[in-house]
Design a protein around this motif. Structure first.
Motif, PDB file in Angstrom:
ATOM      1  N   ILE A 161       0.643  -1.198  -0.071  1.00 50.41           N
ATOM      2  CA  ILE A 161      -0.069   0.010   0.100  1.00 50.41           C
ATOM      3  C   ILE A 161       0.831   1.221  -0.176  1.00 50.41           C
ATOM      4  O   ILE A 161       1.805   1.501   0.981  1.00 50.41           O
ATOM      5  N   HIS A 162       0.653   2.071  -0.920  1.00 49.83           N
ATOM      6  CA  HIS A 162       1.218   3.471  -0.999  1.00 49.83           C
ATOM      7  C   HIS A 162       0.045   4.468  -0.881  1.00 49.83           C
ATOM      8  O   HIS A 162      -1.064   4.075  -0.871  1.00 49.83           O
ATOM      9  N   SER A 163       0.393   5.985  -0.911  1.00 50.20           N
ATOM     10  CA  SER A 163      -0.456   6.626  -0.828  1.00 50.20           C
ATOM     11  C   SER A 163      -0.186   8.077  -1.536  1.00 50.20           C
ATOM     12  O   SER A 163       0.930   8.277  -0.879  1.00 50.20           O
ATOM     13  N   PHE A 196       4.184  13.337  -2.686  1.00 47.20           N
ATOM     14  CA  PHE A 196       4.768  12.422  -1.695  1.00 47.20           C
ATOM     15  C   PHE A 196       4.106  11.102  -1.753  1.00 47.20           C
ATOM     16  O   PHE A 196       2.896  11.093  -1.995  1.00 47.20           O
ATOM     17  N   CYS A 197       4.793   9.986  -1.226  1.00 44.00           N
ATOM     18  CA  CYS A 197       4.182   8.750  -0.549  1.00 44.00           C
ATOM     19  C   CYS A 197       3.756   9.074   0.667  1.00 44.00           C
ATOM     20  O   CYS A 197       4.615   9.436   1.678  1.00 44.00           O
ATOM     21  N   ALA A 198       2.535   8.748   1.052  1.00 49.01           N
ATOM     22  CA  ALA A 198       2.175   9.119   2.608  1.00 49.01           C
ATOM     23  C   ALA A 198       1.671   8.008   3.407  1.00 49.01           C
ATOM     24  O   ALA A 198       0.984   8.048   4.214  1.00 49.01           O
ATOM     25  N   GLU A 199       2.462   6.652   2.930  1.00 49.77           N
ATOM     26  CA  GLU A 199       2.136   5.326   3.641  1.00 49.77           C
ATOM     27  C   GLU A 199       3.398   4.767   3.833  1.00 49.77           C
ATOM     28  O   GLU A 199       4.041   4.574   2.589  1.00 49.77           O
ATOM     29  N   TYR A 200       3.798   4.477   4.979  1.00 50.50           N
ATOM     30  CA  TYR A 200       5.087   3.856   5.295  1.00 50.50           C
ATOM     31  C   TYR A 200       5.125   2.375   4.365  1.00 50.50           C
ATOM     32  O   TYR A 200       4.430   1.584   4.703  1.00 50.50           O
ATOM     33  N   CYS A 201       6.061   2.498   3.367  1.00 49.74           N
ATOM     34  CA  CYS A 201       5.934   1.455   2.519  1.00 49.74           C
ATOM     35  C   CYS A 201       7.316   0.686   2.274  1.00 49.74           C
ATOM     36  O   CYS A 201       7.728  -0.045   1.287  1.00 49.74           O
ATOM     37  N   GLY A 202       8.555   0.887   3.381  1.00 55.44           N
ATOM     38  CA  GLY A 202       9.458   0.062   3.562  1.00 55.44           C
ATOM     39  C   GLY A 202      10.784   1.140   3.177  1.00 55.44           C
ATOM     40  O   GLY A 202      10.615   2.182   3.613  1.00 55.44           O
ATOM     41  N   SER A 204      13.006   2.619   1.563  1.00 56.52           N
ATOM     42  CA  SER A 204      13.092   4.102   0.820  1.00 56.52           C
ATOM     43  C   SER A 204      11.844   4.847   0.649  1.00 56.52           C
ATOM     44  O   SER A 204      11.567   5.683  -0.024  1.00 56.52           O
ATOM     45  N   HIS A 205      10.781   4.582   1.635  1.00 57.31           N
ATOM     46  CA  HIS A 205       9.507   5.289   1.514  1.00 57.31           C
ATOM     47  C   HIS A 205       9.727   6.709   1.528  1.00 57.31           C
ATOM     48  O   HIS A 205       9.014   7.620   0.545  1.00 57.31           O
ATOM     49  N   SER A 206      10.880   7.338   2.213  1.00 56.44           N
ATOM     50  CA  SER A 206      11.156   8.687   2.289  1.00 56.44           C
ATOM     51  C   SER A 206      11.591   9.118   0.867  1.00 56.44           C
ATOM     52  O   SER A 206      11.518  10.163   0.846  1.00 56.44           O
ATOM     53  N   ASN A 207      12.039   8.395   0.216  1.00 57.13           N
ATOM     54  CA  ASN A 207      12.588   8.770  -1.072  1.00 57.13           C
ATOM     55  C   ASN A 207      11.516   8.743  -2.325  1.00 57.13           C
ATOM     56  O   ASN A 207      11.638   9.109  -3.493  1.00 57.13           O
ATOM     57  N   MET A 208      10.234   8.118  -2.000  1.00 58.43           N
ATOM     58  CA  MET A 208       9.248   7.934  -2.900  1.00 58.43           C
ATOM     59  C   MET A 208       8.488   9.267  -3.065  1.00 58.43           C
ATOM     60  O   MET A 208       7.660   9.499  -3.112  1.00 58.43           O
ATOM     61  N   LEU A 209       9.153  10.144  -3.953  1.00 63.59           N
ATOM     62  CA  LEU A 209       8.821  11.569  -4.205  1.00 63.59           C
ATOM     63  C   LEU A 209       8.788  11.963  -5.812  1.00 63.59           C
ATOM     64  O   LEU A 209       9.308  10.813  -6.559  1.00 63.59           O
TER      65      LEU A 209
END
Ligand code: CUA
Length: 334
Positions: A161-163, A196-202, A204-209
């Motif tokens: 799940i991503h957001s 942004f991706c607003a769902e913790y997905c692993g 590199s979640h914070s790089n999912m821009l």
């Protein structure tokens, strides 16, 4: 923090909240057709909550002081009930939550139903990149849209799940594996906005821009035509570099020798490498092609089979371009 500093912060928050058009402590300036109503409701709820917090805590403190234990005074029996008071604290909140529900539900319905004349863009999320697919099949890692045009997003995920979250547009919606979710927006001003991706997905979640590029009137269609023809207008190496950047490869493969969750592309061409099963493989056209389409079949030693398959997402000419690009990264060294 002194009490004075704390109070200054609170005042700044409240003052900021009164001018949402300029962006506030909470949010960047609203740039979509729904941002005004979202902000209005948010600040209404914030104001009501602040008012009652101060009122209740204030009264509580006054009562603690006023009715504190005093030497020689007998405790009195608690009041059992007070009808006017109970009706007051029932009816006033009921009216308030009724208001909040009405406006909240109205906005929610408006935000869930894309207008009929929307331009549709497909969104594919995967660990850890975004892909935006336009009606002509062109895929980009950034979301390009025309200004003043409703955009309907049909979203799906390849793994978890991503957001999808664009603060400037006040939209956020989960992107799920195995089903399509939808979102829509209409940008009111040309410019670039963060996605942004607003769902913790692993990891590199914070790089999912990604960036939302809102094109001025009349400039989106020419951009799409030009971007879609990149295989014809660019050299294979440049086209390969563009694909490397646009299809999420940057998340796993560096081009400067740094190891990531996947091997670097630098200097790898023509080398004989060990696989996780103990065999060896020569990094050539066939190995690169297989690794794009069936990444789990031959995994290099020291890496895990975490890359999703790109079957159906790369055409043969595109794979050729990527091969030329990877080749060029080994030739530059010599
Ligand atoms: Cu995708 Cu967090």
């Amino acid at each position: 923090m002194t009490l004075m500093q704390l109070l200054t912060h609170v005042v700044m928050l409240v003052v900021g909240s009164l001018s949402p058009d300029n962006g506030t402590f909470w949010m960047p300036p609203g740039k979509s057709t729904v941002s005004a109503e979202v902000d209005w409701l948010f600040y209404l709820i914030l104001a009501i909550s602040t008012f009652f917090f101060v009122l209740i805590v204030g009264v509580m403190v006054v009562f603690i002081v006023k009715y504190r234990y005093k030497e020689g005074e007998e405790a009195q029996a608690s009041a059992s009930h007070n009808l006017p008071l109970e009706l007051t604290w029932t009816i006033i909140p009921l009216i308030l939550v009724g208001f909040i529900f009405y406006f909240g539900f109205d906005s929610y319905l408006n935000m869930s139903t894309a207008p009929a004349n929307s331009y549709e863009i497909k969104v594919r999320a995967q660990k850890w990149s975004w892909a935006f697919v336009y009606p002509n099949g062109y895929e980009d890692s950034n979301l390009h849209v025309p200004v003043n045009q409703p955009i309907a997003l049909t979203m799906s995920s390849a793994d978890v799940i991503h957001s999808l979250y664009v603060p400037a547009f006040r939209i956020k919606n989960d992107v799920l594996p195995g089903r399509y979710s939808k979102a829509w927006f209409e940008a009111t001003e040309a410019g670039e906005y963060d996605l942004f991706c607003a769902e913790y997905c692993g990891t590199s979640h914070s790089n999912m821009l990604a960036t939302v590029v809102v094109h001025p009137e009349g400039e989106f269609e020419p951009w799409l035509v030009k971007a879609s023809n990149f295989l014809e207008t660019m050299t294979p190496i440049d086209a390969g570099r563009k694909l490397y950047q646009a299809r999420g490869c940057t998340q796993r493969h560096s081009v400067d020798g740094t190891p990531k969750t996947g091997p670097t592309f630098k200097g790898v061409w023509g080398k004989t490498e060990f696989l996780t099963n103990g065999e060896t493989v020569v990094v050539d056209e066939n190995y690169v092609r297989e690794s794009i389409l069936e990444p789990a079949v031959k995994v290099l030693k020291g890496y895990e089979a975490v890359m999703p398959t790109y079957q159906g997402r790369f055409t043969d000419p595109e794979i050729d371009a990527v091969i030329e690009y990877i080749k060029s990264l080994s030739q530059e060294e010599e």
